[in-house]
Design a protein around this motif. Structure first.
Motif, short mmCIF file in Angstrom:
data_model
loop_
_atom_site.label_atom_id
_atom_site.label_comp_id
_atom_site.label_asym_id
_atom_site.label_seq_id
_atom_site.Cartn_x
_atom_site.Cartn_y
_atom_site.Cartn_z
N ILE A 132 27.41 85.87 27.84
CA ILE A 132 28.07 85.97 29.15
C ILE A 132 29.48 86.49 28.93
CG2 ILE A 132 28.60 84.76 31.29
CD1 ILE A 132 25.65 84.60 30.48
N LEU A 133 29.83 87.58 29.61
CA LEU A 133 31.11 88.24 29.43
C LEU A 133 31.79 88.45 30.79
CD1 LEU A 133 29.80 91.04 27.03
CD2 LEU A 133 30.93 88.94 26.34
N SER A 134 33.09 88.77 30.74
CA SER A 134 33.86 89.18 31.94
C SER A 134 33.68 88.19 33.09
CB SER A 134 33.44 90.58 32.39
OG SER A 134 33.56 91.51 31.34
N ILE A 135 33.93 86.91 32.79
CA ILE A 135 33.73 85.88 33.81
C ILE A 135 34.92 85.84 34.76
CG2 ILE A 135 33.35 83.41 34.19
CD1 ILE A 135 32.29 83.30 31.28
N THR A 136 34.62 85.91 36.05
CA THR A 136 35.64 85.70 37.08
C THR A 136 35.18 84.51 37.93
OG1 THR A 136 34.67 87.09 38.83
CG2 THR A 136 35.97 88.22 37.12
N LYS A 137 35.94 84.20 38.98
CA LYS A 137 35.56 83.03 39.77
C LYS A 137 34.30 83.27 40.62
CE LYS A 137 38.62 83.71 43.80
NZ LYS A 137 39.62 83.02 44.64
N HIS A 138 33.92 84.55 40.81
CA HIS A 138 32.74 84.83 41.61
C HIS A 138 31.70 85.72 40.90
CE1 HIS A 138 34.44 82.86 45.04
NE2 HIS A 138 35.43 83.74 45.17
N SER A 139 31.93 86.07 39.65
CA SER A 139 31.00 86.99 38.99
C SER A 139 31.01 86.80 37.47
CB SER A 139 31.35 88.44 39.33
OG SER A 139 32.59 88.80 38.76
N ALA A 140 30.03 87.38 36.81
CA ALA A 140 29.95 87.36 35.34
C ALA A 140 28.96 88.44 34.91
CB ALA A 140 29.50 86.00 34.82
N LEU A 141 29.18 88.98 33.72
CA LEU A 141 28.30 90.00 33.16
C LEU A 141 27.40 89.36 32.11
CD1 LEU A 141 27.49 93.01 32.90
CD2 LEU A 141 29.25 93.21 31.13
N VAL A 142 26.09 89.54 32.26
CA VAL A 142 25.11 89.00 31.32
C VAL A 142 24.55 90.14 30.47
CG1 VAL A 142 23.02 87.61 31.05
CG2 VAL A 142 24.49 87.29 33.04
N LYS A 143 24.52 89.95 29.17
CA LYS A 143 23.91 90.94 28.26
C LYS A 143 22.90 90.24 27.37
CE LYS A 143 27.47 94.52 28.01
NZ LYS A 143 28.24 95.40 27.08
N TRP A 144 21.87 91.00 26.94
CA TRP A 144 20.87 90.44 26.06
C TRP A 144 20.24 91.54 25.22
CZ3 TRP A 144 20.43 90.89 31.35
CH2 TRP A 144 19.43 91.73 31.85
N THR A 145 19.48 91.11 24.21
CA THR A 145 18.73 92.03 23.36
C THR A 145 17.28 92.01 23.80
OG1 THR A 145 20.20 91.54 21.50
CG2 THR A 145 18.10 92.59 20.98
N LYS A 146 16.68 93.19 23.90
CA LYS A 146 15.32 93.27 24.42
C LYS A 146 14.33 92.50 23.54
CE LYS A 146 14.25 97.68 22.13
NZ LYS A 146 13.85 99.09 22.35
N ILE A 147 13.24 92.09 24.12
CA ILE A 147 12.20 91.36 23.39
C ILE A 147 11.55 92.30 22.39
CG2 ILE A 147 10.05 90.06 23.61
CD1 ILE A 147 10.87 89.38 26.47
N ALA A 148 11.42 91.85 21.15
CA ALA A 148 10.81 92.67 20.11
C ALA A 148 9.37 93.02 20.47
CB ALA A 148 10.86 91.93 18.77
N ALA A 149 8.93 94.21 20.09
CA ALA A 149 7.60 94.70 20.45
C ALA A 149 6.50 93.75 20.00
CB ALA A 149 7.37 96.09 19.87
N GLU A 150 6.65 93.16 18.80
CA GLU A 150 5.61 92.27 18.28
C GLU A 150 5.54 90.95 19.03
OE1 GLU A 150 9.23 91.92 15.46
OE2 GLU A 150 8.14 93.50 16.54
N ASP A 151 6.58 90.63 19.82
CA ASP A 151 6.59 89.39 20.60
C ASP A 151 6.17 89.60 22.05
OD1 ASP A 151 7.45 87.75 18.51
OD2 ASP A 151 9.55 88.29 18.86
#
Length: 270
Positions: A173-192
């Motif tokens: 979770i990045l760039s948190i403000t009082k009304h918003s936040a940016l969520v980032k993630w790594t994609k699910i691996a192909a074998e999973d």
């Protein structure tokens, strides 16, 4: 010792190779060779020779093509643990070579000399991603495929799809403000994925346990901007992937808090 080298042997090996004889090596004097290969898996074995004999081989594995699919050329339909591959030839080739398997170390090869445009492949395992390739050749001698085959179509196939066994990794979770936040993630691996990943579902839970409506995102997305958050509250984000078979387990983020004031807000004591 390169000044004493008289030339090089280059042997191109196809994987898999159902031929009884190994291909004849290419004899060259230059330290380069131009190969026009299909999209099948190949290794190139290179050795030097001089008056005393031949050196050990250096082995180069030709990397996978960046073209994951050649769509519209071949089609696959499952029948239990088998799969029927059909295609419409661009021209009347003398024979077709079909490769199928889960990867470079697990490929099988079949030569089809009929012009029916279909072939049945067997022993497919559920929840595994298979690569199927169809090549054409105007020369049907097995040992000639390395030089004469051309890839007609490539596709990927699951005999049975499942739901992803995990959610995405590295949720931050990045760039948190009082009304918003940016969520980032790594994609699910192909074998999973255990099926063709169709997308992600993302939602959040606040400190009272109230859950937001889930937002559906496409499978290439790896970030999302949350809005309409409440100030001075604690949240957790959950993200799950889904295939045609359904939704997998969610990944929960670490809790994060929204501040009471924005960056530029100042309280005035009057």
């Amino acid at each position: 010792q390169s000044k004493n080298v008289l030339g090089y042997y280059v042997k191109v090996e196809r994987t898999p190779n159902s031929c009884t004889d190994s291909p004849n090596p290419i004899f060259i004097k230059d330290r380069k060779v131009l190969l026009n290969l299909s999209l099948a898996y190949f290794s190139v074995n290179i050795s030097a020779y001089n008056k005393a004999g031949e050196s050990p081989q250096a082995i180069y594995i030709v990397p996978d093509s960046s073209a994951t699919d050649l769509p519209g050329q071949i089609h696959v339909k499952h029948q239990g643990t088998n799969a029927v591959v059909t295609w419409t030839p661009e021209y009347n080739a003398k024979c077709f070579v079909v490769d199928w398997g889960t990867g470079k170390e697990d490929m099988r090869m079949k030569i089809v000399t009929t012009a029916t445009g279909n072939f049945t492949l067997d022993n497919f395992q559920p929840y595994k991603l298979y690569k199927i390739m169809v090549h054409t050749s105007d020369v049907c001698q097995c040992e000639s495929f390395t030089r004469h085959e051309k890839t007609f179509g490539v596709t990927h196939f699951y005999s049975v799809e499942g739901v992803p066994r995990t959610g995405p990794a590295n949720v931050t979770i990045l760039s948190i403000t009082k009304h918003s936040a940016l969520v980032k993630w790594t994609k699910i691996a192909a074998e999973d994925c255990l099926g063709f990943l169709q997308g992600y579902r993302i939602s959040y839970i606040d400190s009272s346990g109230k859950k937001s409506l889930a937002v559906t995102l496409n499978s290439s997305t790896t970030s999302y901007h949350l809005t309409a958050l409440k100030e001075k509250n604690i949240y957790r984000v959950q993200i799950s992937g889904f295939t045609n078979a359904g939704e997998g387990p969610p990944t929960l983020s670490q809790p994060f808090s929204t501040p009471k004031y924005g960056t530029l807000e100042v309280m005035c004591a009057c």
